[in-house]
Design a protein around this motif. Sequence first.
Motif, PDB file in Angstrom:
ATOM      1  N   HIS A   1       0.718  -1.286   0.109  1.00 28.28           N
ATOM      2  CA  HIS A   1       0.065  -0.057   0.052  1.00 28.28           C
ATOM      3  C   HIS A   1       0.822   1.265   0.010  1.00 28.28           C
ATOM      4  O   HIS A   1       0.166   2.373  -0.083  1.00 28.28           O
ATOM      5  CB  HIS A   1      -0.895   0.079   1.095  1.00 28.28           C
ATOM      6  CG  HIS A   1      -0.364   0.098   2.671  1.00 28.28           C
ATOM      7  ND1 HIS A   1       0.336  -1.277   2.924  1.00 28.28           N
ATOM      8  CD2 HIS A   1       0.134   0.830   3.499  1.00 28.28           C
ATOM      9  CE1 HIS A   1       0.785  -0.729   4.103  1.00 28.28           C
ATOM     10  NE2 HIS A   1       0.704   0.320   4.459  1.00 28.28           N
ATOM     11  N   GLN A   2       2.168   1.209  -0.125  1.00 29.98           N
ATOM     12  CA  GLN A   2       3.046   2.300   0.159  1.00 29.98           C
ATOM     13  C   GLN A   2       3.718   2.576  -1.490  1.00 29.98           C
ATOM     14  O   GLN A   2       4.496   1.799  -1.723  1.00 29.98           O
ATOM     15  CB  GLN A   2       4.062   2.082   1.086  1.00 29.98           C
ATOM     16  CG  GLN A   2       3.447   1.846   2.580  1.00 29.98           C
ATOM     17  CD  GLN A   2       4.475   1.744   3.481  1.00 29.98           C
ATOM     18  OE1 GLN A   2       5.011   0.550   3.809  1.00 29.98           O
ATOM     19  NE2 GLN A   2       5.376   2.512   3.905  1.00 29.98           N
ATOM     20  N   PRO A   3       3.321   3.490  -2.083  1.00 32.56           N
ATOM     21  CA  PRO A   3       3.966   3.898  -3.359  1.00 32.56           C
ATOM     22  C   PRO A   3       5.512   4.335  -2.981  1.00 32.56           C
ATOM     23  O   PRO A   3       5.585   4.630  -1.991  1.00 32.56           O
ATOM     24  CB  PRO A   3       3.371   5.199  -3.760  1.00 32.56           C
ATOM     25  CG  PRO A   3       2.114   5.062  -2.976  1.00 32.56           C
ATOM     26  CD  PRO A   3       2.296   4.448  -1.749  1.00 32.56           C
ATOM     27  N   ALA A   4       6.340   3.973  -3.870  1.00 32.22           N
ATOM     28  CA  ALA A   4       7.868   4.250  -3.709  1.00 32.22           C
ATOM     29  C   ALA A   4       8.609   4.332  -5.116  1.00 32.22           C
ATOM     30  O   ALA A   4       8.057   3.903  -6.008  1.00 32.22           O
ATOM     31  CB  ALA A   4       8.503   2.802  -3.052  1.00 32.22           C
ATOM     32  N   THR A   5       9.580   5.275  -4.849  1.00 34.19           N
ATOM     33  CA  THR A   5      10.483   5.534  -6.210  1.00 34.19           C
ATOM     34  C   THR A   5      12.063   5.455  -5.592  1.00 34.19           C
ATOM     35  O   THR A   5      12.114   5.917  -4.613  1.00 34.19           O
ATOM     36  CB  THR A   5      10.126   7.054  -6.624  1.00 34.19           C
ATOM     37  OG1 THR A   5       8.744   7.156  -7.098  1.00 34.19           O
ATOM     38  CG2 THR A   5      11.167   7.249  -7.789  1.00 34.19           C
ATOM     39  N   TRP A   6      12.649   4.969  -6.633  1.00 35.03           N
ATOM     40  CA  TRP A   6      14.162   5.021  -6.615  1.00 35.03           C
ATOM     41  C   TRP A   6      14.939   6.084  -7.362  1.00 35.03           C
ATOM     42  O   TRP A   6      14.958   6.191  -8.381  1.00 35.03           O
ATOM     43  CB  TRP A   6      14.786   3.753  -6.856  1.00 35.03           C
ATOM     44  CG  TRP A   6      16.274   3.360  -6.847  1.00 35.03           C
ATOM     45  CD1 TRP A   6      17.070   4.205  -6.347  1.00 35.03           C
ATOM     46  CD2 TRP A   6      16.880   2.311  -7.510  1.00 35.03           C
ATOM     47  NE1 TRP A   6      18.375   3.707  -6.363  1.00 35.03           N
ATOM     48  CE2 TRP A   6      18.453   2.676  -7.383  1.00 35.03           C
ATOM     49  CE3 TRP A   6      16.506   1.311  -8.450  1.00 35.03           C
ATOM     50  CZ2 TRP A   6      19.429   1.747  -7.993  1.00 35.03           C
ATOM     51  CZ3 TRP A   6      17.449   0.404  -9.032  1.00 35.03           C
ATOM     52  CH2 TRP A   6      18.851   0.717  -8.905  1.00 35.03           C
ATOM     53  N   TYR A   7      15.625   7.004  -6.539  1.00 31.79           N
ATOM     54  CA  TYR A   7      16.066   7.976  -6.982  1.00 31.79           C
ATOM     55  C   TYR A   7      17.751   7.940  -6.890  1.00 31.79           C
ATOM     56  O   TYR A   7      18.237   7.329  -6.047  1.00 31.79           O
ATOM     57  CB  TYR A   7      15.933   9.546  -6.298  1.00 31.79           C
ATOM     58  CG  TYR A   7      14.647   9.824  -6.363  1.00 31.79           C
ATOM     59  CD1 TYR A   7      14.281  10.607  -7.233  1.00 31.79           C
ATOM     60  CD2 TYR A   7      13.581   9.268  -5.525  1.00 31.79           C
ATOM     61  CE1 TYR A   7      12.748  11.063  -7.487  1.00 31.79           C
ATOM     62  CE2 TYR A   7      12.164   9.845  -5.381  1.00 31.79           C
ATOM     63  CZ  TYR A   7      11.957  10.683  -6.761  1.00 31.79           C
ATOM     64  OH  TYR A   7      10.581  11.059  -6.624  1.00 31.79           O
ATOM     65  N   GLN A   8      18.387   8.361  -7.978  1.00 32.07           N
ATOM     66  CA  GLN A   8      19.730   8.447  -8.105  1.00 32.07           C
ATOM     67  C   GLN A   8      20.330   9.551  -7.488  1.00 32.07           C
ATOM     68  O   GLN A   8      20.014  10.746  -7.798  1.00 32.07           O
ATOM     69  CB  GLN A   8      20.350   8.255  -9.480  1.00 32.07           C
ATOM     70  CG  GLN A   8      21.710   8.423  -9.689  1.00 32.07           C
ATOM     71  CD  GLN A   8      22.068   8.358 -11.281  1.00 32.07           C
ATOM     72  OE1 GLN A   8      21.972   7.512 -11.897  1.00 32.07           O
ATOM     73  NE2 GLN A   8      22.833   9.527 -11.732  1.00 32.07           N
TER      74      GLN A   8
END
Length: 531
Positions: A239-246
């Motif tokens: 239920h938790q949106p997530a993004t991987w950033y450089q």
Amino acid sequence: MKPLALLSVSDKAGLLELARELSTVYNYQLISSGGTAKALKAAELDVTKVSDYTGAPEILGGRVKTLHPRIHGGILARLELPEHQQDLEDNAIQPIRIVVVNLYPFEATIAKSDVTLADAIENIDIGGPTLIRASAKNYQHVAVLSSPSQYADFLAELQAHDGATTLEFRQKLAIAAFQHTQAYDLAIANYLNQQTISAPIPSTVADAEPSEPLTSNLSSSYTLLCNNPKPLRYGENPHQPATWYQVGATPKGWSAAQLLQGKELSYNNLLDLESARRIIAEFADDLPCAVIVKHNNPCGVAIAPTIAEAYQKAFDADSTSAFGGIVALNRAIDEETAKLLTKTFLECVVAPACVPSVAAILGKKQNLRVLVLSDLKHGSAETVKTIAGGMLVQRADDEAVNPEKWQIVTQKQPTPAQLKELAFTWKVCRHVKSNAITITKNFTTLGIGAGQMNRVGSTKIAIEQAGENTQGACLASDGFFPFDDTVRTAAAAGIVAIAQPGGSLRDADSIKAADELGLVMVFTGVRHFLH
């Protein structure tokens, strides 16, 4: 009169194609400076040098080229304002509608091993960021391209709108431009900060609180500039949106890793991979070592003559927890190790290299993510955690383990073999969630007590996990012993040597108990809480 487009780029990828389209298809007059003008002329494109357009020569060895009212007036003019129109007419300035600029390669320059401060300073672009910021500010009238990656979309935009661009498109370009200059300035600030502040942060001794704040080499402001976002399926939970950033403009760390097979990495994969990398970094220059991590804690760590033996020992240390785990190796994956890796379900395996012949073996486990990260040793210099309304930044806990600085506090002295084992268990213990206890023997973890609210609880968990193997084993604790109960519990299980920071008001009680029970105990002088 032809509309004006200004082009001044360091990275000339795609330049000629873009310039030719602007000149021949959309009838723009090209203005350019320095090497960009030479490149356009060599391609037989009609170009006006900036110095000819402004009537002012390039000076100071090229440091001043585009800083001129005819350039910046043409970029910054608000064409809907009569007074701006009048200023343009009075000063013979023509509006500039397209600005194509990218900057001196500062980060590439400072990445060179032999770079000097003088070299770095000369690669700080001044005119470029000024052009970019001015154009982005006036995006109502100006389209600014700050990266070759934007050229294709820009040309498609021109084609779709009869040579024009929409306000929405120009705004997106402006946002990207400001992000670009922000990243550029941050790279410069961080580099100069490293040049002016070189003193390391002193370490604390045991758990004693320093009377004065420690001298920090962190700057007075701290900015994390993240880009190249990669949306993940979800975060820690569905239920938790997530993004991987450089972080930074240049891929490094996990952004630079090569995924040889398997699905895309998940949020939890990345967290566990980093935990595994931090542990394997302790043994990067050591004998073959294997680490298995589950939920950010090691469940098996071992050193052996071969990487296959090391993995097997680490797996056997806690085969139940290893199921679905993350494996890090400090040697290339060879065929023998690959066969062992496919015998159980694992989420990810990372190593500095992979023998080509193992592809067919590992391919039998199609869902196994296999990564190659050539530099497993170096991570971030700081750790960052967010809190409500702010963030906490500290230097990473990369204090070198040096047994020569340890204090032997018991009557019984450690043998050379015990001292090496204590160093091994201490290195592992610093990467276990506090309160942390590790028990090892023959450079293999036997029992790990992690994240308990009291130290004796962690000790009992580690002892229960190790079972009868605790006879003759070594124990490490990430924090001091406030009472002698941990020492007595360890001795009753057959532990023969203990490493702990020391620093408790009741250290004498623990030392007395160790002497009574015939244990070796060393004080490392360094605490390794991990929250």
